[in-house]
Write an enzyme that holds these catalytic residues in place. Structure first.
Site, PDB file in Angstrom:
ATOM      1  N   CYS A 211       0.821  -1.228   0.000  1.00  0.00           N
ATOM      2  CA  CYS A 211       0.000   0.000   0.000  1.00  0.00           C
ATOM      3  C   CYS A 211       0.850   1.270   0.000  1.00  0.00           C
ATOM      4  O   CYS A 211       0.570   2.216  -0.748  1.00  0.00           O
ATOM      5  CB  CYS A 211      -0.947  -0.007   1.191  1.00  0.00           C
ATOM      6  SG  CYS A 211      -0.251  -0.761   2.663  1.00  0.00           S
TER       7      CYS A 211
ATOM      8  N   HIS B 267      -3.301   6.184   4.445  1.00  0.00           N
ATOM      9  CA  HIS B 267      -1.880   6.244   4.788  1.00  0.00           C
ATOM     10  C   HIS B 267      -1.322   7.603   4.351  1.00  0.00           C
ATOM     11  O   HIS B 267      -1.591   8.061   3.233  1.00  0.00           O
ATOM     12  CB  HIS B 267      -1.087   5.165   4.044  1.00  0.00           C
ATOM     13  CG  HIS B 267      -1.290   3.772   4.542  1.00  0.00           C
ATOM     14  ND1 HIS B 267      -2.168   3.425   5.550  1.00  0.00           N
ATOM     15  CD2 HIS B 267      -0.701   2.603   4.140  1.00  0.00           C
ATOM     16  CE1 HIS B 267      -2.107   2.120   5.760  1.00  0.00           C
ATOM     17  NE2 HIS B 267      -1.228   1.589   4.923  1.00  0.00           N
TER      18      HIS B 267
HETATM   19  P1  NAP Z   1      -8.046  -9.291   7.162  1.00  0.00           P
HETATM   20  O1  NAP Z   1      -9.061  -8.201   7.244  1.00  0.00           O
HETATM   21  O2  NAP Z   1      -7.496  -9.844   8.400  1.00  0.00           O
HETATM   22  O3  NAP Z   1      -8.671 -10.477   6.293  1.00  0.00           O
HETATM   23  C1  NAP Z   1      -7.983 -11.649   6.047  1.00  0.00           C
HETATM   24  C2  NAP Z   1      -8.746 -12.464   5.024  1.00  0.00           C
HETATM   25  O4  NAP Z   1      -7.995 -13.641   4.719  1.00  0.00           O
HETATM   26  C3  NAP Z   1     -10.102 -12.922   5.532  1.00  0.00           C
HETATM   27  O5  NAP Z   1     -11.010 -13.008   4.466  1.00  0.00           O
HETATM   28  C4  NAP Z   1      -9.764 -14.309   6.059  1.00  0.00           C
HETATM   29  O6  NAP Z   1     -10.870 -15.181   6.109  1.00  0.00           O
HETATM   30  C5  NAP Z   1      -8.804 -14.770   4.970  1.00  0.00           C
HETATM   31  N1  NAP Z   1      -8.009 -15.893   5.431  1.00  0.00           N
HETATM   32  C6  NAP Z   1      -7.187 -15.940   6.501  1.00  0.00           C
HETATM   33  N2  NAP Z   1      -6.676 -17.191   6.648  1.00  0.00           N
HETATM   34  C7  NAP Z   1      -7.210 -17.939   5.660  1.00  0.00           C
HETATM   35  C8  NAP Z   1      -7.110 -19.298   5.299  1.00  0.00           C
HETATM   36  N3  NAP Z   1      -6.342 -20.147   5.994  1.00  0.00           N
HETATM   37  N4  NAP Z   1      -7.812 -19.728   4.215  1.00  0.00           N
HETATM   38  C9  NAP Z   1      -8.596 -18.875   3.518  1.00  0.00           C
HETATM   39  N5  NAP Z   1      -8.741 -17.577   3.827  1.00  0.00           N
HETATM   40  C10 NAP Z   1      -8.068 -17.116   4.881  1.00  0.00           C
HETATM   41  O7  NAP Z   1      -6.773  -8.840   6.303  1.00  0.00           O
HETATM   42  P2  NAP Z   1      -6.694  -7.821   5.077  1.00  0.00           P
HETATM   43  O8  NAP Z   1      -6.310  -6.500   5.579  1.00  0.00           O
HETATM   44  O9  NAP Z   1      -7.883  -7.950   4.210  1.00  0.00           O
HETATM   45  O10 NAP Z   1      -5.402  -8.335   4.343  1.00  0.00           O
HETATM   46  C11 NAP Z   1      -5.316  -9.595   3.756  1.00  0.00           C
HETATM   47  C12 NAP Z   1      -3.961  -9.742   3.096  1.00  0.00           C
HETATM   48  O11 NAP Z   1      -3.886  -8.818   2.004  1.00  0.00           O
HETATM   49  C13 NAP Z   1      -2.783  -9.375   3.990  1.00  0.00           C
HETATM   50  O12 NAP Z   1      -2.383 -10.480   4.723  1.00  0.00           O
HETATM   51  C14 NAP Z   1      -1.762  -8.885   3.018  1.00  0.00           C
HETATM   52  O13 NAP Z   1      -0.953  -9.940   2.541  1.00  0.00           O
HETATM   53  C15 NAP Z   1      -2.587  -8.324   1.891  1.00  0.00           C
HETATM   54  N6  NAP Z   1      -2.640  -6.873   1.974  1.00  0.00           N
HETATM   55  C16 NAP Z   1      -2.091  -6.191   0.979  1.00  0.00           C
HETATM   56  C17 NAP Z   1      -2.112  -4.841   0.976  1.00  0.00           C
HETATM   57  C18 NAP Z   1      -1.446  -4.122  -0.122  1.00  0.00           C
HETATM   58  O14 NAP Z   1      -0.951  -3.080   0.113  1.00  0.00           O
HETATM   59  N7  NAP Z   1      -1.389  -4.617  -1.295  1.00  0.00           N
HETATM   60  C19 NAP Z   1      -2.710  -4.126   1.988  1.00  0.00           C
HETATM   61  C20 NAP Z   1      -3.287  -4.820   3.031  1.00  0.00           C
HETATM   62  C21 NAP Z   1      -3.238  -6.206   2.987  1.00  0.00           C
HETATM   63  P3  NAP Z   1     -11.721 -15.357   7.487  1.00  0.00           P
HETATM   64  O15 NAP Z   1     -12.574 -14.128   7.607  1.00  0.00           O
HETATM   65  O16 NAP Z   1     -12.503 -16.592   7.217  1.00  0.00           O
HETATM   66  O17 NAP Z   1     -10.745 -15.484   8.588  1.00  0.00           O
HETATM   67  C1  3JM Z   2       0.185  -5.891   4.273  1.00  0.00           C
HETATM   68  O1  3JM Z   2       1.486 -12.881   5.185  1.00  0.00           O
HETATM   69  C2  3JM Z   2       0.947 -12.161   6.000  1.00  0.00           C
HETATM   70  O2  3JM Z   2       0.764 -12.487   7.166  1.00  0.00           O
HETATM   71  C3  3JM Z   2       0.472 -10.791   5.557  1.00  0.00           C
HETATM   72  C4  3JM Z   2       1.378  -9.686   5.952  1.00  0.00           C
HETATM   73  C5  3JM Z   2       0.940  -8.370   5.309  1.00  0.00           C
HETATM   74  C6  3JM Z   2       1.442  -7.945   4.073  1.00  0.00           C
HETATM   75  C7  3JM Z   2       2.295  -8.863   3.271  1.00  0.00           C
HETATM   76  O3  3JM Z   2       3.485  -9.017   3.552  1.00  0.00           O
HETATM   77  O4  3JM Z   2       1.748  -9.439   2.325  1.00  0.00           O
HETATM   78  C8  3JM Z   2       0.041  -7.548   5.992  1.00  0.00           C
HETATM   79  C9  3JM Z   2      -0.332  -6.329   5.467  1.00  0.00           C
HETATM   80  C10 3JM Z   2       1.077  -6.694   3.566  1.00  0.00           C
HETATM   81  C11 3JM Z   2       1.635  -6.196   2.299  1.00  0.00           C
HETATM   82  O5  3JM Z   2       0.871  -5.652   1.494  1.00  0.00           O
HETATM   83  O6  3JM Z   2       2.837  -6.268   2.068  1.00  0.00           O
END
Ligand code: NAP
Ligand code: 3JM
Length: 339
Positions: free
Chosen positions: A130, A243
């Site tokens: 992000c 952010h």
């Molecule tokens: P979040 O609100 O905690 O949501 C996590 C999601 O992943 C929920 O839908 C959860 O399902 C699912 N999940 C977790 N464990 C799983 C499993 N074993 N099998 C299937 N689904 C599973 O997190 P978020 O903020 O949306 O972020 C999710 C991921 O996106 C992060 O870990 C990161 O890698 C990425 N991310 C990227 C950016 C970016 O800048 N590109 C920003 C933020 C996050 P349940 O509800 O069923 O637990």
């Molecule tokens: C943003 O793998 C994980 O537990 C997710 C960690 C995470 C990440 C990541 O490294 O993919 C949380 C929030 C990010 C990201 O976008 O880099």
């Protein structure tokens, strides 16, 4: 079944996944069928999409049969295991995690900046972090105009970047603290309410955090220039969405603040909000919900000859995650149509 693509969203119940589903709907991405996927914890839950209620499926090895686009945001280990399976099933994966971002075989894309790098992808396309995504939108026009020597960036990142549990933690802890009680969170090691935490993601051997190194390496990859020197400090602040970044850019040639402002005014995906006399500059409360990245406080750095100092705010769930992912899918569809 209506005309369009079969789209799976992995992590559909998370903050990024939900935003992806809303963005697909808002931007009228041609979705013939949506497959929301999450963990067993979400079995039995539903999501709304285009007026329909759709069951959330539990992610499994068979989830990607017949899928055209799979948008992943459920953490790195889920992408590591399931993205290759999705590609094997014939889907194009757009991955929001950091897992594949630095792989040479995986394009890391912000369409306005390096959309052309998507050509020749091998099934997985990565979405940047992000904080990187909003920063490179501003760096690109400066890089093209006068070159970039060095960047010093400090971030002020909202809790939604750490997921739904982090949002809940800030809310509950703030309420508890205001009513005079303690609240022990488990997402952040230090209290996040009424505090500022100089750590995002884990510490590495070089003293930087992984989040800071993501910003450094991803920026060099997206701008295709690993000679740019970059240093970053990533900080979590008690803000729900949006952010902010203080960015100092040392350019190769002199650029006046006025010319920098003109470059930003012409840059796609960027809005300038920079009237110091009216005390106008972007803040997260203003920018949350906006697609564009906002820039203000544009000025020449007094301490060096070729330096621009600025303040930038983006909605981390939109350009920082879901919007950029959907724009990548749109870019693929458009380039297929015109190919
Ligand atoms: P979040 O609100 O905690 O949501 C996590 C999601 O992943 C929920 O839908 C959860 O399902 C699912 N999940 C977790 N464990 C799983 C499993 N074993 N099998 C299937 N689904 C599973 O997190 P978020 O903020 O949306 O972020 C999710 C991921 O996106 C992060 O870990 C990161 O890698 C990425 N991310 C990227 C950016 C970016 O800048 N590109 C920003 C933020 C996050 P349940 O509800 O069923 O637990
Ligand atoms: C943003 O793998 C994980 O537990 C997710 C960690 C995470 C990440 C990541 O490294 O993919 C949380 C929030 C990010 C990201 O976008 O880099």
């Amino acid at each position: 079944m209506s005309k369009g693509y079969v789209v799976a969203v992995v992590g559909a119940t998370g903050v990024v996944g939900k935003e992806m589903i809303e963005t697909l709907q808002e931007r009228k991405f041609p979705v013939a069928k949506l497959i929301p996927l999450a963990s067993e914890r979400s079995a039995g839950s539903t999501i709304d999409f285009k007026g329909n209620t759709i069951d959330v499926d539990v992610l499994n090895d068979e989830s990607f049969i017949g899928v055209d686009f799979a948008l992943f945001s459920a953490g790195g280990s889920i992408s590591e295991k399931y993205a290759p399976l999705a590609v094997k099933s014939g889907a194009v994966v757009i991955d929001n995690t950091s897992h594949f971002r630095m792989d040479n075989d995986v394009p890391l894309i912000v369409p306005e900046v390096n959309g052309d790098a998507i050509k020749g992808h091998k099934g997985i396309i990565a979405n940047p972090n992000c904080s990187t995504a909003q920063m490179v939108l501003l760096l690109k026009p400066i890089y093209d105009a006068v070159g970039i020597e060095r960047i010093v960036v400090s971030t002020y990142q909202s809790v939604s970047g750490a997921g739904k549990d982090a949002i809940q933690e800030l809310e509950s802890q703030s309420r508890a603290n205001l009513s005079g009680s303690d609240y022990q969170g488990n997402v952040f090691k230090s209290p996040i309410a009424f505090n500022v935490i100089p750590q995002i993601d884990v510490f590495l051997d070089n003293g930087y955090t992984k989040e800071e190194m993501k910003m450094i390496q991803e920026t060099q990859k997206i701008l295709r220039d690993d000679t740019i020197r970059i240093t970053a400090t990533a900080v979590r602040v008690p803000v729900f969405v949006g952010h902010s970044e203080s960015i100092n850019i040392q350019t190769k040639e002199y650029l006046s603040a006025d010319d920098a402002r003109k470059l930003f005014e012409a840059a796609p995906g960027v809005s300038v909000l920079d009237s110091p006399l009216e005390q106008e500059y972007p803040t997260p409360r203003q920018v949350a919900g906006e697609d564009n990245v906002f820039v203000g406080r544009i000025r020449n750095d007094l301490s060096i000859r070729n330096g621009i100092e600025l303040w930038c705010v983006g909605d981390n769930l939109k350009k920082g995650a879901a919007l950029n992912a959907v724009q990548i899918a749109e870019f693929l569809v458009q380039s297929r149509v015109t190919a």
